[in-house]
Design a protein around this motif. Sequence first.
Motif, short mmCIF file in Angstrom:
data_model
loop_
_atom_site.label_atom_id
_atom_site.label_comp_id
_atom_site.label_asym_id
_atom_site.label_seq_id
_atom_site.Cartn_x
_atom_site.Cartn_y
_atom_site.Cartn_z
N THR A 174 0.84 -1.19 0.00
CA THR A 174 0.00 0.00 0.00
C THR A 174 0.88 1.24 0.00
N SER A 175 0.29 2.35 -0.46
CA SER A 175 1.05 3.61 -0.52
C SER A 175 1.46 4.09 0.87
N SER A 176 0.79 3.60 1.91
CA SER A 176 1.14 4.01 3.27
C SER A 176 2.57 3.62 3.61
N PHE A 177 3.07 2.56 2.96
CA PHE A 177 4.46 2.13 3.19
C PHE A 177 5.42 3.26 2.82
N LEU A 178 5.23 3.87 1.65
CA LEU A 178 6.09 4.97 1.23
C LEU A 178 5.86 6.20 2.08
N ASN A 179 4.60 6.47 2.40
CA ASN A 179 4.29 7.64 3.22
C ASN A 179 4.95 7.56 4.59
N ASP A 180 4.90 6.38 5.20
CA ASP A 180 5.53 6.20 6.51
C ASP A 180 7.04 6.41 6.42
N TYR A 181 7.63 5.93 5.32
CA TYR A 181 9.07 6.10 5.14
C TYR A 181 9.43 7.58 4.99
N MET A 182 8.65 8.30 4.17
CA MET A 182 8.93 9.72 3.96
C MET A 182 8.77 10.53 5.23
N GLU A 183 7.75 10.19 6.02
CA GLU A 183 7.50 10.92 7.26
C GLU A 183 8.61 10.70 8.28
N SER A 184 9.36 9.62 8.12
CA SER A 184 10.45 9.34 9.04
C SER A 184 11.70 10.17 8.74
N LYS A 185 11.67 10.89 7.61
CA LYS A 185 12.82 11.70 7.20
C LYS A 185 12.50 13.19 7.36
N ASP A 186 13.54 14.00 7.48
CA ASP A 186 13.29 15.45 7.55
C ASP A 186 13.02 15.98 6.14
N ASN A 190 14.45 17.93 4.05
CA ASN A 190 15.51 18.06 3.04
C ASN A 190 16.26 16.75 2.78
N TYR A 191 15.81 15.69 3.41
CA TYR A 191 16.56 14.43 3.32
C TYR A 191 16.77 13.98 1.87
N PHE A 192 15.72 13.98 1.09
CA PHE A 192 15.80 13.42 -0.26
C PHE A 192 16.54 14.37 -1.22
N ALA A 193 16.38 15.67 -1.01
CA ALA A 193 17.06 16.64 -1.88
C ALA A 193 18.56 16.68 -1.61
N THR A 194 18.95 16.41 -0.39
CA THR A 194 20.37 16.55 -0.02
C THR A 194 21.12 15.23 0.04
N GLN A 195 20.45 14.12 -0.28
CA GLN A 195 21.16 12.84 -0.31
C GLN A 195 22.35 12.93 -1.26
N ASN A 196 23.52 12.52 -0.77
CA ASN A 196 24.74 12.64 -1.57
C ASN A 196 24.88 11.42 -2.49
N LEU A 197 24.15 11.45 -3.61
CA LEU A 197 24.20 10.37 -4.58
C LEU A 197 25.05 10.79 -5.77
N THR A 198 25.77 9.84 -6.33
CA THR A 198 26.72 10.17 -7.40
C THR A 198 26.32 9.59 -8.75
N VAL A 199 25.16 8.98 -8.81
CA VAL A 199 24.68 8.39 -10.07
C VAL A 199 23.30 8.97 -10.38
N PRO A 200 22.85 8.84 -11.64
CA PRO A 200 21.53 9.37 -11.99
C PRO A 200 20.42 8.73 -11.16
N ILE A 201 19.43 9.55 -10.82
CA ILE A 201 18.28 9.07 -10.05
C ILE A 201 17.09 8.89 -11.00
N LEU A 202 16.46 7.72 -10.94
CA LEU A 202 15.24 7.43 -11.69
C LEU A 202 14.12 7.23 -10.68
N VAL A 203 12.99 7.89 -10.91
CA VAL A 203 11.89 7.82 -9.96
C VAL A 203 10.65 7.24 -10.62
N TRP A 204 10.09 6.21 -9.99
CA TRP A 204 8.77 5.71 -10.41
C TRP A 204 7.72 6.67 -9.89
N TRP A 205 7.21 7.52 -10.78
CA TRP A 205 6.17 8.48 -10.37
C TRP A 205 4.90 7.74 -9.96
#
Length: 481
Positions: A50-62, A64-79
Amino acid sequence: MKFQIRCFSTILCVLLLILIFFFFFRWRYIDDDGDPIGAVYFTEIHERRTSSFLNDYMESKDNNYFATQNLTVPILVWWTPFTYDTGSYIQCRNQTQCFISNIRKYRDNKQFSAFLFYGTDFRLYDLPLPRYEHEQWSLLHEESPKNNYVFSFESIMNMFNHTATFKRHSDEPLTTQWLASIDDLLDQTYVIDVQEKTQLQKTENLAPIIYIQSDCNTPSDRDLYIKELMKYIQIDSYGSCLHNKDLPENLRNSLETMEHNEILKLVGKYKFALAFENAICTDYITEKFWRPLKVGTVPIVYGSDQFQNFLPDNHSAISILDFATPADLAHYIHKLNINDTLYDFYRHFKLNRIISNDTLLVRTMSTRTWGIHNDRIRGNFINKFECVVCERVHKTRKDSTIKYQAKFEDYGCPPPTTFDRHGKKLERTGNWYRTYVYTRCQVEVFQELIDQKNYSFTEKDLYNAASKRFSPSFQRNEFLR
């Protein structure tokens, strides 16, 4: 006693290690430090969280967490959340790596490159708008237009850069998504001699034709034709549609049993099987087409207008479009049913285990790099699609002049048709045609809003505007027969 306890402890530890290995081998995710763990393999028919799984995960982060993640490869997002993966790395050919997540907030990260959309869940009122120039859009849609008619319109297909659909022209064609291998077509496990099939019609009271289908309201309106066909020849219908014969109770869940050993045995007893798809579009071919070919039964086909390209030879299936009426088709089936030589002519490839020419089927299967049924070695078409996008994103990063653009032919199905009460094909009429036209109205409204740079419209806004445009349109003679 101590020895027994030690043995028991050792066995318990081994079992625990096996369970841990299996868990991490099957599911992939990324921990809070950004380290990838394990690898995932999804089936084409996979369990959806269920979508609540992703919502719970996002709510556990501050924030700016996703914008500031130090990733060095291209990000692909399943919209459109498809795998419900919070984030993981994939590695494709030439060591190409990408980070994939179902969390939309990764769009704000500087490494974000592409969105992936699953066609059935694609909604015009829920898209990442405005679309920025550096973003690439990718469509995965193995289903028929019954699931979503928007891809039958060129302006929508022009929005994508990469595609994986059932069309042979797609970047990653999924036409053979229900066929494991060429060997399946040549296998003789379920083949029954024609004389025994004839005997079974008497001893087990079998009709010449089997029909198994439980989706009874479809854009192809197949049941209207089959109902007329039933007037001229006996058909055993085991599914919900035109039901006249019962399957054993353990085989009545069509999703779970479509490839069940007992279903294959049952289909193999019949001389003919109706292989009518739920919608008509070039290259839309499903298990209804492959199953009779795998068991030595002759398919009677209504679906792709070019299905012959995927046959083992040019005389292993019968098309209803070769007959003026259902009565004419029934007359021909009766003729084959009493003539063993003519009947086995359609099974020549199966009885002799020969693919007689260099068909598109052979070329497609020889170049296909993914498998089905949880293929642990080659993965599945979802894995492949993600890698196609990943590799292409890397190419465009290295060379900004490289551009990818989807084509209308990557999906682009025609308007649905229906049949009259005599089995004659009708165009521009019927309930599904009205659905098609209403979708066209939605697409037109959507395009006008985008041209006006209005990105804040709601589902209700789109519905109201499209409904106003749709209602008068069906008063025009052009839509009435």
